[in-house]
Design a protein around this motif. Sequence first.
Motif, PDB file in Angstrom:
ATOM      1  N   SER A  96       0.843  -1.194   0.000  1.00  0.00           N
ATOM      2  CA  SER A  96       0.000   0.000   0.000  1.00  0.00           C
ATOM      3  C   SER A  96       0.875   1.238   0.000  1.00  0.00           C
ATOM      4  N   LEU A  97       0.359   2.280  -0.623  1.00  0.00           N
ATOM      5  CA  LEU A  97       1.029   3.568  -0.690  1.00  0.00           C
ATOM      6  C   LEU A  97       0.037   4.598  -0.162  1.00  0.00           C
ATOM      7  N   THR A  98       0.475   5.410   0.794  1.00  0.00           N
ATOM      8  CA  THR A  98      -0.383   6.414   1.408  1.00  0.00           C
ATOM      9  C   THR A  98       0.309   7.769   1.351  1.00  0.00           C
ATOM     10  N   VAL A  99      -0.413   8.761   0.871  1.00  0.00           N
ATOM     11  CA  VAL A  99       0.108  10.124   0.849  1.00  0.00           C
ATOM     12  C   VAL A  99      -0.748  10.949   1.798  1.00  0.00           C
ATOM     13  N   PRO A 100      -0.172  11.398   2.910  1.00  0.00           N
ATOM     14  CA  PRO A 100      -0.954  12.202   3.856  1.00  0.00           C
ATOM     15  C   PRO A 100      -1.045  13.654   3.392  1.00  0.00           C
ATOM     16  N   VAL A 101      -1.856  14.405   4.076  1.00  0.00           N
ATOM     17  CA  VAL A 101      -1.977  15.840   3.830  1.00  0.00           C
ATOM     18  C   VAL A 101      -0.650  16.503   4.189  1.00  0.00           C
ATOM     19  N   SER A 102      -0.275  17.502   3.425  1.00  0.00           N
ATOM     20  CA  SER A 102       0.878  18.328   3.762  1.00  0.00           C
ATOM     21  C   SER A 102       0.365  19.676   4.261  1.00  0.00           C
ATOM     22  N   GLU A 103       0.961  20.163   5.312  1.00  0.00           N
ATOM     23  CA  GLU A 103       0.559  21.465   5.845  1.00  0.00           C
ATOM     24  C   GLU A 103       1.052  22.613   4.979  1.00  0.00           C
ATOM     25  N   ARG A 104       2.134  22.377   4.206  1.00  0.00           N
ATOM     26  CA  ARG A 104       2.759  23.477   3.468  1.00  0.00           C
ATOM     27  C   ARG A 104       2.650  23.383   1.958  1.00  0.00           C
ATOM     28  N   TYR A 105       2.420  22.185   1.418  1.00  0.00           N
ATOM     29  CA  TYR A 105       2.490  21.997  -0.027  1.00  0.00           C
ATOM     30  C   TYR A 105       1.297  21.205  -0.548  1.00  0.00           C
ATOM     31  N   GLU A 106       1.128  21.217  -1.863  1.00  0.00           N
ATOM     32  CA  GLU A 106       0.182  20.317  -2.512  1.00  0.00           C
ATOM     33  C   GLU A 106       0.825  18.931  -2.482  1.00  0.00           C
ATOM     34  N   ALA A 107       0.268  18.025  -1.713  1.00  0.00           N
ATOM     35  CA  ALA A 107       0.896  16.726  -1.493  1.00  0.00           C
ATOM     36  C   ALA A 107       0.911  15.869  -2.760  1.00  0.00           C
ATOM     37  N   PHE A 108      -0.163  15.913  -3.534  1.00  0.00           N
ATOM     38  CA  PHE A 108      -0.253  15.088  -4.735  1.00  0.00           C
ATOM     39  C   PHE A 108      -1.278  15.683  -5.692  1.00  0.00           C
ATOM     40  N   THR A 109      -1.208  15.192  -6.913  1.00  0.00           N
ATOM     41  CA  THR A 109      -2.183  15.510  -7.946  1.00  0.00           C
ATOM     42  C   THR A 109      -2.547  14.205  -8.638  1.00  0.00           C
ATOM     43  N   VAL A 110      -3.828  13.993  -8.899  1.00  0.00           N
ATOM     44  CA  VAL A 110      -4.263  12.860  -9.710  1.00  0.00           C
ATOM     45  C   VAL A 110      -4.931  13.430 -10.955  1.00  0.00           C
ATOM     46  N   ALA A 111      -4.381  13.082 -12.113  1.00  0.00           N
ATOM     47  CA  ALA A 111      -4.920  13.543 -13.388  1.00  0.00           C
ATOM     48  C   ALA A 111      -5.438  12.340 -14.161  1.00  0.00           C
ATOM     49  N   GLY A 112      -6.734  12.363 -14.490  1.00  0.00           N
ATOM     50  CA  GLY A 112      -7.334  11.296 -15.254  1.00  0.00           C
ATOM     51  C   GLY A 112      -8.118  10.371 -14.349  1.00  0.00           C
ATOM     52  N   PRO A 113      -8.988   9.605 -14.941  1.00  0.00           N
ATOM     53  CA  PRO A 113      -9.218   9.444 -16.369  1.00  0.00           C
ATOM     54  C   PRO A 113      -9.957  10.641 -16.967  1.00  0.00           C
TER      55      PRO A 113
END
Length: 131
Positions: A96-113
């Motif tokens: 499993s891969l988990t990306v938590p919230v970041s207090e300072r940055y955009e933690a991730f982007t999901v583009a698509g479908p």
Amino acid sequence: MRVIERADRWSFTGLEEVDTLRFDHAVTVVVTGGPERAEIRIETRFRLAAREVWELEPDGETASLAPVLPLLRQRVARLDVLKAGALELDLVGGASLTVPVSERYEAFTVAGPGQVLLVSMPGGDVAAWTS
């Protein structure tokens, strides 16, 4: 592949496998579902659990990202973007891969479908374009 909006998350259905991994100052994981693709760009610290558990920094030492490599061509069991701003990706083999919230940055982007774009905003919440 489809994206279903639920009360607390967006759930991706019809997923097949991790098709592509890219490394620059972020880690990009591309998952497929039929002819559709979703590109996950991770820009902050994230957690990978497989045989071991790693806390990985995309912009850190390049060799430290090696635990991500076995994800390539793995079957995807679940991909959810939580409206609170986190991401959860589960693979059929148990990783499993988990990306938590970041207090300072955009933690991730999901583009698509299609025209879907989900961006984890600093401090929590998700900016969503789903049409």
